[in-house]
Design a protein around this motif. Structure first.
Motif, PDB file in Angstrom:
ATOM      1  N   LEU A 124     -24.853  41.123 -35.036  1.00  0.00           N
ATOM      2  CA  LEU A 124     -24.066  39.920 -35.271  1.00  0.00           C
ATOM      3  C   LEU A 124     -23.052  40.145 -36.387  1.00  0.00           C
ATOM      4  O   LEU A 124     -23.273  40.949 -37.293  1.00  0.00           O
ATOM      5  CB  LEU A 124     -24.984  38.752 -35.646  1.00  0.00           C
ATOM      6  N   LYS A 125     -21.960  39.406 -36.321  1.00  0.00           N
ATOM      7  CA  LYS A 125     -20.928  39.524 -37.346  1.00  0.00           C
ATOM      8  C   LYS A 125     -21.424  38.998 -38.682  1.00  0.00           C
ATOM      9  O   LYS A 125     -21.218  39.609 -39.728  1.00  0.00           O
ATOM     10  CB  LYS A 125     -19.672  38.772 -36.911  1.00  0.00           C
ATOM     11  N   ASP A 126     -22.081  37.845 -38.667  1.00  0.00           N
ATOM     12  CA  ASP A 126     -22.676  37.274 -39.877  1.00  0.00           C
ATOM     13  C   ASP A 126     -23.788  36.321 -39.463  1.00  0.00           C
ATOM     14  O   ASP A 126     -24.085  36.173 -38.283  1.00  0.00           O
ATOM     15  CB  ASP A 126     -21.622  36.574 -40.755  1.00  0.00           C
ATOM     16  N   VAL A 127     -24.383  35.658 -40.434  1.00  0.00           N
ATOM     17  CA  VAL A 127     -25.529  34.789 -40.132  1.00  0.00           C
ATOM     18  C   VAL A 127     -25.124  33.557 -39.331  1.00  0.00           C
ATOM     19  O   VAL A 127     -25.967  32.918 -38.706  1.00  0.00           O
ATOM     20  CB  VAL A 127     -26.260  34.359 -41.429  1.00  0.00           C
ATOM     21  N   LYS A 170     -21.376  36.060 -31.740  1.00  0.00           N
ATOM     22  CA  LYS A 170     -20.181  36.835 -32.077  1.00  0.00           C
ATOM     23  C   LYS A 170     -20.664  38.127 -32.707  1.00  0.00           C
ATOM     24  O   LYS A 170     -21.342  38.109 -33.732  1.00  0.00           O
ATOM     25  CB  LYS A 170     -19.289  36.057 -33.035  1.00  0.00           C
ATOM     26  N   THR A 171     -20.345  39.246 -32.076  1.00  0.00           N
ATOM     27  CA  THR A 171     -20.833  40.540 -32.546  1.00  0.00           C
ATOM     28  C   THR A 171     -19.962  41.066 -33.686  1.00  0.00           C
ATOM     29  O   THR A 171     -18.915  40.515 -34.003  1.00  0.00           O
ATOM     30  CB  THR A 171     -20.858  41.566 -31.399  1.00  0.00           C
ATOM     31  N   ASP A 174     -16.280  41.518 -33.113  1.00  0.00           N
ATOM     32  CA  ASP A 174     -15.581  40.288 -32.706  1.00  0.00           C
ATOM     33  C   ASP A 174     -15.624  40.021 -31.212  1.00  0.00           C
ATOM     34  O   ASP A 174     -14.737  39.383 -30.658  1.00  0.00           O
ATOM     35  CB  ASP A 174     -14.123  40.300 -33.174  1.00  0.00           C
ATOM     36  N   LYS A 175     -16.662  40.459 -30.546  1.00  0.00           N
ATOM     37  CA  LYS A 175     -16.823  40.189 -29.118  1.00  0.00           C
ATOM     38  C   LYS A 175     -17.766  38.994 -28.960  1.00  0.00           C
ATOM     39  O   LYS A 175     -18.792  38.905 -29.627  1.00  0.00           O
ATOM     40  CB  LYS A 175     -17.415  41.427 -28.431  1.00  0.00           C
ATOM     41  N   ILE A 176     -17.405  38.063 -28.068  1.00  0.00           N
ATOM     42  CA  ILE A 176     -18.248  36.895 -27.788  1.00  0.00           C
ATOM     43  C   ILE A 176     -19.146  37.235 -26.598  1.00  0.00           C
ATOM     44  O   ILE A 176     -18.662  37.625 -25.541  1.00  0.00           O
ATOM     45  CB  ILE A 176     -17.399  35.653 -27.457  1.00  0.00           C
TER      46      ILE A 176
END
Length: 198
Positions: A124-127, A170-171, A174-176
């Motif tokens: 994940l990008k963030d929490v 959101k990885t 930046d991929k959904i």
């Protein structure tokens, strides 16, 4: 498949083996299909069995035409369809989707007949990378017509397409990615809150 296979929305003990927490990792497994579907499966099996009994002499006759490839092919196609269909249908009852989350790592796995056949790991990008979004793949024609007073019909209200809801992540790149979907938004929000805790 999230519209048929539902994830638990609590981590309480009464969820049984559907929820597991070990080493700060939360693992969720989907529930199986409701018991009424087993009745449907039995009815489909009965129909397939009758079809097999009725088609067996015809299949044997088609297979006896050794010089005509199209007849032999048709005989094999019908025979294998009647043999494979029950196994494919049974697979729907032994399918299970799993989500495991620890920190920013989330693993989505798919199991069939208790064996994992597909597993994907995401970072994940963030929490706050989990989101619940509304999805509608076609125009809501009944709602559009009801908005126009000249075309409005109270009987069309029940045909309005409400769509469904998706749990997306959101990885790190930046991929959904969609990890689950549900017709009830509140259940996906609860699932998001549970996953956000781990």
């Amino acid at each position: 498949m999230g519209l048929m296979y539902i994830f638990p929305v609590t981590t309480e003990e009464n969820e049984g083996d559907r929820v597991a927490i070990a080493d700060s990792t939360l693992t969720l497994k989907t529930y199986g299909l409701p018991m009424v579907f087993w009745g449907y499966l039995a009815a489909v099996y009965a129909v397939l069995f009758v079809m097999w009994l009725a088609a067996r002499p015809v299949i044997n006759k088609l297979l006896s035409y050794k010089d005509d490839f199209s007849m032999v092919f048709l005989g094999h196609l019908v025979g294998w369809t009647l043999l494979i269909s029950p196994i494919v249908l049974l697979g729907f009852f032994f399918y299970e989707k799993c989500i495991a989350k620890k920190g920013l790592n989330i693993i989505v796995g798919h199991r069939l007949f208790f064996m994992t056949f597909w597993k994907t790991k995401y970072v994940l990008k963030d929490v706050n990378s989990l989101s619940v979004d509304h999805f509608m793949d076609s125009p809501n024609m009944a709602k559009i017509k009801n908005a126009d007073p000249a075309l409005s019909q109270e009987s069309m209200k029940h045909f309005e397409n409400k769509g469904y809801f998706e749990l997306n992540i959101k990885t790190a790149n930046d991929k959904i990615v969609n990890i689950d979907r549900h017709s009830r938004k509140v259940d996906l929000i609860k699932l998001k809150e549970i996953l956000s805790k781990y």
